[in-house]
Design an enzyme around this catalytic site. Sequence first.
Site, PDB file in Angstrom:
ATOM      1  N   ASP A  37       1.228  -1.277   0.021  1.00 48.91           N
ATOM      2  CA  ASP A  37      -0.175  -0.098   0.008  1.00 48.91           C
ATOM      3  C   ASP A  37       1.097   1.314  -0.173  1.00 48.91           C
ATOM      4  OD1 ASP A  37       0.720  -0.372   2.953  1.00 48.91           O
ATOM      5  OD2 ASP A  37      -1.225   0.466   3.788  1.00 48.91           O
ATOM      6  N   ASP A 178       3.340   3.988  10.018  1.00 49.20           N
ATOM      7  CA  ASP A 178       3.229   2.374   9.856  1.00 49.20           C
ATOM      8  C   ASP A 178       3.885   2.707  10.969  1.00 49.20           C
ATOM      9  OD1 ASP A 178       1.418   2.908   7.897  1.00 49.20           O
ATOM     10  OD2 ASP A 178       2.264   0.911   6.743  1.00 49.20           O
TER      11      ASP A 178
END
Length: 275
Positions: A37, A178
């Site tokens: 992604d 993240d």
Amino acid sequence: GTGILIDCGEGTQIAMRKKGWSAKPIDIICFTHYHADHISGLPGLLLTMGNAERTEPVTMIGPKGLKRVVDALRIIAPELPFEIIYHEIQDSTEVIECDGFTLTAFRVNHNVTCYGYTMTVKRAGRFDAERAKSREIPLKLWNRLQKGETIEEDGHLYTPDMVLGPQRKGLKLTYCTDTRPVEAIVTNAEGSDLFICEGMYGEPGMEEKAKEHRHMTFYEAALLAKKAGVGELWLTHYSPSLAYPGNYEGEVRKIFKKTIVAKDGRTETLKYTED
């Protein structure tokens, strides 16, 4: 100026087209990590840049393995009219001097090697005519020195600090996604005008899930923003299960008032705070 793109997920080109932005001016592409992604949109983007007749080199910056990953993706985009320059980050923190700004990559804590990025635009001091006169600097050199040029003439060396006052506050932006909360984020984001940070979970009681998947809650991101003393926090990278992220903005602002639960397409022009 320099065009920078951080990460390139599969929807990158769609988002750019909605804003009316061309991919051709992108000079630097930074990758936080190599999950799909964040990089799967790269082959199509490169082809679009090539079709737009870009010929200038493109620099790519990312964790170790960058060239191997990009070469694998380029199986479907093998021929490009421009060179790709690879810069693989080797250390936990790396400072890269770019044209007109400094880029700092810093290691964060995800389930694969992952980095955040800080961009800093320095701003020179104000031109001081009296200072230049007192040092008997020739008038014809003032403009060049004010622009940052060092000049050697008639056996004398003239430097910009001879005509400029103290350095003024520049611009700083930090991007981080993240990761679990780590001190490196606070250190590198300190004083940023804008801090763009992941907020995977907004619902109460998601702390354990965030730890398990090495992500952050809205509230952990807000605490980082508060500790770093940033100007504004934009939350991003929400869990697909989070249908209405904006519902939690009020609670997050109790921790850090200048929090925006951002939506796709949000833009901002950062401006100097001093003349």
